[in-house]
Scaffold this motif. Structure first.
Motif, mmCIF file in Angstrom:
data_model
loop_
_atom_site.group_PDB
_atom_site.id
_atom_site.type_symbol
_atom_site.label_atom_id
_atom_site.label_comp_id
_atom_site.label_asym_id
_atom_site.label_seq_id
_atom_site.Cartn_x
_atom_site.Cartn_y
_atom_site.Cartn_z
ATOM 1 N N LEU A 91 -0.944 13.713 7.670
ATOM 2 C CA LEU A 91 -1.721 13.793 6.255
ATOM 3 C C LEU A 91 -1.504 12.526 5.370
ATOM 4 N N THR A 92 -0.067 11.928 5.752
ATOM 5 C CA THR A 92 -0.043 10.684 4.828
ATOM 6 C C THR A 92 -0.901 9.506 5.227
ATOM 7 N N HIS A 93 -1.162 9.545 6.438
ATOM 8 C CA HIS A 93 -2.267 8.440 6.778
ATOM 9 C C HIS A 93 -3.524 8.710 6.369
ATOM 10 N N HIS A 94 -3.889 10.292 6.382
ATOM 11 C CA HIS A 94 -5.185 10.565 5.885
ATOM 12 C C HIS A 94 -5.545 10.224 4.465
ATOM 13 N N VAL A 95 -4.510 10.509 3.833
ATOM 14 C CA VAL A 95 -4.432 10.185 2.231
ATOM 15 C C VAL A 95 -4.406 8.572 1.873
ATOM 16 N N ALA A 96 -3.710 7.947 2.758
ATOM 17 C CA ALA A 96 -3.826 6.569 2.721
ATOM 18 C C ALA A 96 -5.195 5.772 3.002
ATOM 19 N N HIS A 97 -5.734 6.359 4.053
ATOM 20 C CA HIS A 97 -7.162 5.858 4.338
ATOM 21 C C HIS A 97 -8.262 6.337 3.312
ATOM 22 N N ARG A 98 -8.353 7.519 2.909
ATOM 23 C CA ARG A 98 -8.983 8.092 1.813
ATOM 24 C C ARG A 98 -9.068 7.241 0.484
ATOM 25 N N LEU A 99 -7.965 6.816 0.109
ATOM 26 C CA LEU A 99 -7.734 6.166 -1.035
ATOM 27 C C LEU A 99 -8.337 4.563 -0.845
ATOM 28 N N ASP A 103 -2.010 -4.059 -8.017
ATOM 29 C CA ASP A 103 -1.584 -2.600 -7.888
ATOM 30 C C ASP A 103 -1.018 -2.493 -6.398
ATOM 31 N N LEU A 104 0.202 -1.780 -6.343
ATOM 32 C CA LEU A 104 0.809 -1.398 -5.331
ATOM 33 C C LEU A 104 0.697 0.167 -5.386
ATOM 34 N N VAL A 105 0.402 0.891 -4.110
ATOM 35 C CA VAL A 105 0.460 2.143 -4.005
ATOM 36 C C VAL A 105 1.399 2.781 -2.880
ATOM 37 N N LEU A 106 2.555 3.462 -3.171
ATOM 38 C CA LEU A 106 3.238 3.753 -2.151
ATOM 39 C C LEU A 106 2.784 5.312 -1.647
ATOM 40 N N VAL A 107 2.371 5.490 -0.416
ATOM 41 C CA VAL A 107 1.976 6.777 0.000
ATOM 42 C C VAL A 107 2.818 7.325 1.148
ATOM 43 N N PHE A 108 3.769 8.360 0.738
ATOM 44 C CA PHE A 108 4.621 8.579 1.691
ATOM 45 C C PHE A 108 5.202 10.129 1.870
ATOM 46 N N PRO A 109 5.362 10.562 2.998
ATOM 47 C CA PRO A 109 5.945 12.054 2.885
ATOM 48 C C PRO A 109 7.363 11.941 2.148
ATOM 49 N N VAL A 110 7.663 13.193 1.733
ATOM 50 C CA VAL A 110 8.790 13.419 0.923
ATOM 51 C C VAL A 110 9.700 14.316 2.167
ATOM 52 N N TRP A 111 10.868 13.409 2.636
ATOM 53 C CA TRP A 111 11.689 13.803 3.591
ATOM 54 C C TRP A 111 13.108 13.835 2.995
ATOM 55 N N TRP A 112 13.807 14.901 3.033
ATOM 56 C CA TRP A 112 14.966 15.272 2.150
ATOM 57 C C TRP A 112 14.777 14.650 0.918
ATOM 58 N N HIS A 138 1.986 2.626 -8.242
ATOM 59 C CA HIS A 138 1.458 4.004 -8.139
ATOM 60 C C HIS A 138 2.119 4.572 -6.758
ATOM 61 N N LEU A 139 2.490 6.009 -6.932
ATOM 62 C CA LEU A 139 3.243 6.978 -6.051
ATOM 63 C C LEU A 139 2.435 8.051 -5.785
ATOM 64 N N VAL A 140 2.213 8.243 -4.334
ATOM 65 C CA VAL A 140 1.360 9.308 -3.698
ATOM 66 C C VAL A 140 2.561 10.182 -2.790
ATOM 67 N N PRO A 141 3.445 11.018 -3.265
ATOM 68 C CA PRO A 141 4.288 11.441 -2.493
ATOM 69 C C PRO A 141 3.713 12.849 -1.855
ATOM 70 N N ILE A 142 3.729 12.813 -0.471
ATOM 71 C CA ILE A 142 3.191 14.147 0.193
ATOM 72 C C ILE A 142 4.181 15.148 0.313
ATOM 73 N N ALA A 143 4.166 16.257 -0.379
ATOM 74 C CA ALA A 143 5.130 17.138 -0.494
ATOM 75 C C ALA A 143 4.932 18.378 0.283
#
Length: 199
Positions: free
Chosen positions: A15-23, A76-85, A124-129
């Motif tokens: 889903l992380t990659h899906h969101v990054a590509h969608r953006l 602009d820098l966007v960090l799209v990442f899964p939230v792990w721990w 900008h941050l897009v955490p995948i939770a």
């Protein structure tokens, strides 16, 4: 206007990659670059050479200079990442550790004075939770993540705070709800980037 979208997930079907590509696709054509740290083989290991760069502000190793130049091209820098721990993956944290260093992201001057160098950049941050928003609110996880990343990295380097758009319930069986969350996050970042540049 140029946006650098950075993601760090080993699974290209995530889903992380899906969101990054969608953006990337939602932003004006040709205005966004996607940096997939896992696919590119970025080495997150902080080395003795990195430590020397951090301590002295000397020229960074070539792979790090290339990353810094990529950021230098962006507004602009966007960090799209899964939230792990309750944090970002080690790959992305290692990227921050090695790239955002003294001599580039900031300068330590005489008697410990600090010059923050990234004022031209909005982050900008897009955490995948995996959990829902209520869990994050009850336990303070969202605030902890903002403190760690927004205050601890973005503010420290003098960059501008952009949008933080969580995609909650990322592992839910409700594909419709997940799709709405992704759309909301992508739209929030797109609006923040495009509106700021008057597009």
């Amino acid at each position: 206007m140029q946006t650098l979208i950075v993601t760090a997930h080993p699974d290209p079907e995530s889903l992380t990659h899906h969101v990054a590509h969608r953006l990337r696709d939602a932003l004006p054509s040709g205005s966004a670059e996607l940096a997939d740290l896992a696919d590119e083989g970025f080495d997150p290991g902080f080395t003795l050479a990195d430590r020397q760069t951090y301590r002295t502000g000397a020229v960074a190793p070539p792979d790090i200079v290339a990353e810094q130049q990529r950021i230098d091209r962006a507004t602009d820098l966007v960090l799209v990442f899964p939230v792990w721990w309750w944090s970002m993956p080690a790959l992305l944290k290692g990227w921050v550790d090695r790239v955002f260093v003294n001599g580039w992201a900031f300068d330590v001057e005489a008697e410990g004075a600090m010059r923050r160098n990234l004022g031209r950049l909005t982050v900008h941050l897009v955490p995948i939770a995996g959990d829902d928003a209520g869990v994050y609110e009850r336990h303070g996880y969202g605030e902890a993540l903002r403190t760690q990343v927004v205050h601890g990295i973005v503010d420290f380097c003098g960059a501008r705070r952009g949008v933080t758009a969580f995609v909650h319930d990322s592992e839910s069986d409700d594909a419709s709800a997940r799709g709405r969350a992704v759309t909301a996050a992508v739209d929030a970042v797109r609006r923040a980037v495009v509106d700021r540049h008057g597009q």
